[in-house]
Motif scaffolding. Structure first.
Motif, PDB file in Angstrom:
ATOM      1  N   TRP A  70       7.834 -37.503 -18.612  1.00 39.43           N
ATOM      2  CA  TRP A  70       7.769 -37.979 -17.373  1.00 39.43           C
ATOM      3  C   TRP A  70       9.069 -37.431 -16.469  1.00 39.43           C
ATOM      4  O   TRP A  70       8.972 -36.999 -15.438  1.00 39.43           O
ATOM      5  CB  TRP A  70       7.747 -39.506 -17.291  1.00 39.43           C
ATOM      6  CG  TRP A  70       7.703 -39.955 -16.126  1.00 39.43           C
ATOM      7  CD1 TRP A  70       6.693 -40.289 -14.952  1.00 39.43           C
ATOM      8  CD2 TRP A  70       8.802 -40.526 -15.111  1.00 39.43           C
ATOM      9  NE1 TRP A  70       7.366 -40.804 -13.823  1.00 39.43           N
ATOM     10  CE2 TRP A  70       8.354 -41.031 -13.861  1.00 39.43           C
ATOM     11  CE3 TRP A  70      10.256 -40.693 -15.602  1.00 39.43           C
ATOM     12  CZ2 TRP A  70       9.376 -41.681 -13.060  1.00 39.43           C
ATOM     13  CZ3 TRP A  70      11.178 -41.261 -14.790  1.00 39.43           C
ATOM     14  CH2 TRP A  70      10.801 -41.774 -13.534  1.00 39.43           C
ATOM     15  N   LYS A  73       9.298 -34.840 -13.252  1.00 39.08           N
ATOM     16  CA  LYS A  73       9.884 -35.227 -12.197  1.00 39.08           C
ATOM     17  C   LYS A  73      11.216 -34.903 -11.763  1.00 39.08           C
ATOM     18  O   LYS A  73      11.558 -34.344 -10.438  1.00 39.08           O
ATOM     19  CB  LYS A  73      10.372 -36.956 -11.835  1.00 39.08           C
ATOM     20  CG  LYS A  73       9.013 -37.844 -12.362  1.00 39.08           C
ATOM     21  CD  LYS A  73       8.107 -37.452 -11.102  1.00 39.08           C
ATOM     22  CE  LYS A  73       6.725 -38.267 -11.478  1.00 39.08           C
ATOM     23  NZ  LYS A  73       5.453 -37.654 -10.985  1.00 39.08           N
ATOM     24  N   SER A 115       4.499 -28.529  -7.540  1.00 39.45           N
ATOM     25  CA  SER A 115       5.657 -28.672  -6.529  1.00 39.45           C
ATOM     26  C   SER A 115       5.995 -27.672  -5.713  1.00 39.45           C
ATOM     27  O   SER A 115       6.652 -27.444  -5.100  1.00 39.45           O
ATOM     28  CB  SER A 115       6.830 -29.284  -7.226  1.00 39.45           C
ATOM     29  OG  SER A 115       7.411 -28.494  -8.028  1.00 39.45           O
ATOM     30  N   ILE A 145      16.606 -39.170 -13.723  1.00 40.30           N
ATOM     31  CA  ILE A 145      16.034 -38.958 -12.718  1.00 40.30           C
ATOM     32  C   ILE A 145      16.990 -39.163 -11.479  1.00 40.30           C
ATOM     33  O   ILE A 145      16.966 -38.495 -10.227  1.00 40.30           O
ATOM     34  CB  ILE A 145      14.516 -39.589 -12.494  1.00 40.30           C
ATOM     35  CG1 ILE A 145      13.804 -38.966 -13.446  1.00 40.30           C
ATOM     36  CG2 ILE A 145      14.192 -39.517 -11.101  1.00 40.30           C
ATOM     37  CD1 ILE A 145      13.355 -37.652 -13.235  1.00 40.30           C
ATOM     38  N   GLU A 178      10.145 -31.475 -10.096  1.00 44.12           N
ATOM     39  CA  GLU A 178       9.624 -31.798  -8.637  1.00 44.12           C
ATOM     40  C   GLU A 178      10.982 -31.973  -7.680  1.00 44.12           C
ATOM     41  O   GLU A 178      11.128 -31.558  -6.721  1.00 44.12           O
ATOM     42  CB  GLU A 178       8.923 -33.056  -8.588  1.00 44.12           C
ATOM     43  CG  GLU A 178       7.343 -32.775  -9.289  1.00 44.12           C
ATOM     44  CD  GLU A 178       6.652 -34.097  -9.348  1.00 44.12           C
ATOM     45  OE1 GLU A 178       6.853 -34.998  -8.379  1.00 44.12           O
ATOM     46  OE2 GLU A 178       5.740 -34.259  -9.786  1.00 44.12           O
TER      47      GLU A 178
END
Length: 235
Positions: free
Chosen positions: A92, A96, A134, A224, A99
Motif C-alpha cells: 500500500w 501511494k 497515475s 506516506i 501516486e
C-alpha cells in the motif's frame, strides 16, 4: 487516458513489440484492435503515441508515430522504509508513494524489524501498476534490501533525515528541513521503531532527526506523510 509500459523502447524506435503479459492485457482484457492508438512510456520520461498494427495475444505490435520527453520532477525523493510485518501494508505504501511522487525506494532491515525478507519482483509489479494508473512517466528505482548498519555507512547524496518516535530535544518538523528542488533521503523505521542504538548511530553519521507530527504513526502511514510533505514543499 490509458498508459502502457515497455521498458525497451527509445525515441529512435519505429515500432514497439509488447511482451506476452502486456499483449494479453491490451488485446484480450481491453479489447484493443488493429488501428487503435496507444500511449506508452518506457519509464524513463518518454511518452510515445503508437498505432496497433498486429493485435496478437502473444505479441502485440504497434507503429510509433511520436515520442515526447517529459521533464523530470524538480526534486528527488528517496524513501528508505523498513518492511512491515503485514506485506500488504508495505505494498500500500509503494502504491501511494508512486501516486504522490517518489523516485527511489530502499527497504531497510532494522533491529526491531519483524520482516526481513521481501519479494522485489512483487514490489516492482505494484510500482508498475501504480505508475501506469497515475500517468507518471518515470519508473521509481527499487533497491535491494539493506541492513541499517550498511545503509548509514553508505555515501548518500542530499539531505539525510530520520523520523523516529523517541522524545528528544532537537527534532524539527519535516517540512522545516525539506527545501524545494533538492535531493532528500528519508528514513522510516519498523513497527517497533528504531532502537536507541540505531538512532545514535544515525546521528553520528550525519542523519538529522525530524518529526512527522504529534501522532504516533504506523510505518506505512509515516512514509506516506513524508512523501506528501516533500511533494507539497515542491509544488
Amino acid at each position: 487516458m490509458q498508459l502502457f509500459f515497455n521498458p525497451d523502447i527509445s525515441e529512435k524506435d519505429k515500432q514497439v513489440v509488447f511482451q506476452r503479459d502486456e499483449s494479453k492485457h491490451i488485446v484480450k482484457v481491453l479489447r484493443k484492435k488493429e488501428g487503435d492508438i496507444l500511449n506508452i512510456t518506457n519509464g524513463k520520461g518518454f511518452v510515445f503515441t503508437a498505432e496497433i498494427i498486429q493485435a496478437d495475444l502473444k505479441q502485440c505490435i504497434a507503429r510509433i508515430s511520436s515520442a515526447e520527453k517529459q521533464p523530470p520532477p524538480p526534486y528527488y525523493l528517496h524513501m528508505i522504509v523498513a518492511p512491515t510485518k503485514m506485506n500488504d501494508r508495505y505494498e500500500w505504501f509503494l502504491e501511494k508513494a508512486v501516486e504522490i511522487g517518489v523516485h527511489e525506494i530502499t527497504p531497510v532491515i532494522c533491529d526491531h524489524s519483524e520482516r526481513k525478507k521481501v519479494k522485489l519482483e512483487r514490489y516492482e509489479r505494484v510500482l508498475l501498476s501504480a505508475m501506469k494508473q497515475s500517468l507518471h512517466y518515470y519508473f521509481p528505482k527499487l533497491n535491494e534490501p539493506v541492513t541499517f548498519k550498511d545503509l548509514i555507512e553508505q555515501g548518500i547524496e542530499g539531505s539525510k533525515l530520520i523520523a523516529h518516535c523517541e522524545d528528544v530535544n532537537e527534532k524539527p518538523y519535516l517540512q522545516k528541513k525539506v527545501h524545494p528542488w533538492h535531493r532528500v533521503n528519508i528514513l522510516i523505521g519498523p513497527e517497533g521503531d528504531f532502537s536507541k542504538e540505531e538512532i545514535e548511530q544515525a546521528r553520528n553519521t550525519g542523519w538529522e532527526q525530524v518529526s512527522l507530527g504529534d501522532s504516533r504513526l504506523r510505518t506505512e502511514t509515516a512514509a506516506i506523510v513524508a512523501c506528501h510533505t516533500v511533494a507539497m514543499v515542491n509544488q
